[in-house]
Design an enzyme around this catalytic site. Structure first.
Site, short mmCIF file in Angstrom:
data_model
loop_
_atom_site.label_atom_id
_atom_site.label_comp_id
_atom_site.label_asym_id
_atom_site.label_seq_id
_atom_site.Cartn_x
_atom_site.Cartn_y
_atom_site.Cartn_z
N ASP A 152 0.86 -1.19 0.00
CA ASP A 152 0.00 0.00 0.00
C ASP A 152 0.89 1.24 0.00
O ASP A 152 1.87 1.32 0.74
CB ASP A 152 -0.91 -0.01 1.24
N ASN A 195 -13.05 -3.21 2.14
CA ASN A 195 -14.09 -2.16 2.13
C ASN A 195 -14.92 -2.20 0.85
O ASN A 195 -14.37 -2.37 -0.24
CB ASN A 195 -13.43 -0.79 2.27
N GLN A 206 -14.49 2.65 1.17
CA GLN A 206 -13.77 2.29 -0.07
C GLN A 206 -13.42 3.56 -0.85
O GLN A 206 -14.26 4.44 -1.02
CB GLN A 206 -14.64 1.36 -0.93
N HIS A 256 -10.24 -5.06 -3.53
CA HIS A 256 -8.92 -5.34 -2.94
C HIS A 256 -9.09 -5.75 -1.49
O HIS A 256 -10.02 -5.33 -0.82
CB HIS A 256 -7.98 -4.14 -3.06
N HIS A 273 -7.12 -5.80 2.08
CA HIS A 273 -5.97 -5.26 2.81
C HIS A 273 -5.37 -6.32 3.72
O HIS A 273 -6.09 -6.99 4.47
CB HIS A 273 -6.42 -4.11 3.74
P1 5GP Z 1 -9.75 1.48 0.28
O1 5GP Z 1 -9.92 2.72 1.12
O2 5GP Z 1 -10.40 1.63 -1.09
O3 5GP Z 1 -10.15 0.21 0.98
O4 5GP Z 1 -8.19 1.32 0.08
C1 5GP Z 1 -7.47 1.89 -0.95
C2 5GP Z 1 -6.02 1.76 -0.59
O5 5GP Z 1 -5.25 1.88 -1.76
C3 5GP Z 1 -5.53 2.85 0.38
O6 5GP Z 1 -4.98 2.24 1.54
C4 5GP Z 1 -4.49 3.61 -0.43
O7 5GP Z 1 -3.38 4.00 0.36
C5 5GP Z 1 -4.10 2.61 -1.49
N1 5GP Z 1 -3.71 3.20 -2.76
C6 5GP Z 1 -4.41 4.15 -3.45
N2 5GP Z 1 -3.78 4.43 -4.62
C7 5GP Z 1 -2.67 3.66 -4.65
C8 5GP Z 1 -1.62 3.51 -5.61
O8 5GP Z 1 -1.58 4.15 -6.65
N3 5GP Z 1 -0.64 2.60 -5.31
C9 5GP Z 1 -0.66 1.86 -4.16
N4 5GP Z 1 0.35 1.01 -3.96
N5 5GP Z 1 -1.64 1.99 -3.23
C10 5GP Z 1 -2.63 2.87 -3.48
#
Ligand code: 5GP
Ligand code: ZN
Length: 141
Positions: free
Chosen positions: A32, A88, A95, A101, A103
């Site tokens: 992440d 999420n 999300q 995805h 985590h």
């Molecule tokens: P969500 O909030 O959708 O469950 O999680 C999205 C996750 O993706 C966040 O923890 C954020 O830090 C990560 N993330 C967003 N954009 C990128 C990216 O371009 N590269 C990587 N490696 N992680 C990302």
């Protein structure tokens, strides 16, 4: 299916390079970019599914099997003390990237990271709990 406007499609296909800890024909697992802890990683299916509602059931199962394998391995190599799996779905649930995805969040005894999953607790009456329980069970089997 892939979506050219989706950042995780572009990352999982390898078009945008990133720190990859594991890859097979179905998944890419990346670090992440804004980690909650050391080793925080994301399991990304290579096909585009927005969330748990959309993803193929078998593939969701495969993601969980991979999570088990990685959690065991990461706990060994990172020497973490515990682990959260977080997934999420939809904006209301936190999300922010609308490509399914999972985590993988290593947890460390001595790190001040109590606020990673710190939700408040709601109270329901015993009657409400029974009603909720019944509503969820209906049509499940
Ligand atoms: P969500 O909030 O959708 O469950 O999680 C999205 C996750 O993706 C966040 O923890 C954020 O830090 C990560 N993330 C967003 N954009 C990128 C990216 O371009 N590269 C990587 N490696 N992680 C990302
Ligand atoms: Zn995508």
């Amino acid at each position: 299916m892939k979506d050219q406007n989706c950042i995780f499609c572009r990352i999982s296909s390898g078009e945008i390079p990133t720190n990859t800890i594991y890859e097979d024909e179905k998944f890419r697992v990346i670090l992440d970019a804004a980690p909650a802890s050391k080793g925080h990683a994301l399991i990304l299916p290579k096909e585009h599914y927005a969330d748990l509602y959309e993803i193929d059931t078998q593939l969701a199962g495969d993601a969980m099997m991979l999570a088990k394998k990685l959690a065991m391995h990461m706990t060994n190599v990172l020497q973490c003390d515990g682990f959260n799996l977080v997934q999420n779905n939809k904006e209301v649930a936190g999300q922010t990237v609308f490509h399914f995805h999972l985590h993988l969040i290593p947890r460390y005894q001595n790190m001040k990271n109590d606020d990673i999953l710190n939700w408040s607790h709601e109270m329901f009456t015993e009657e409400e709990m029974k009603e909720i329980c019944g509503r969820i069970k209906e049509g499940l089997y």
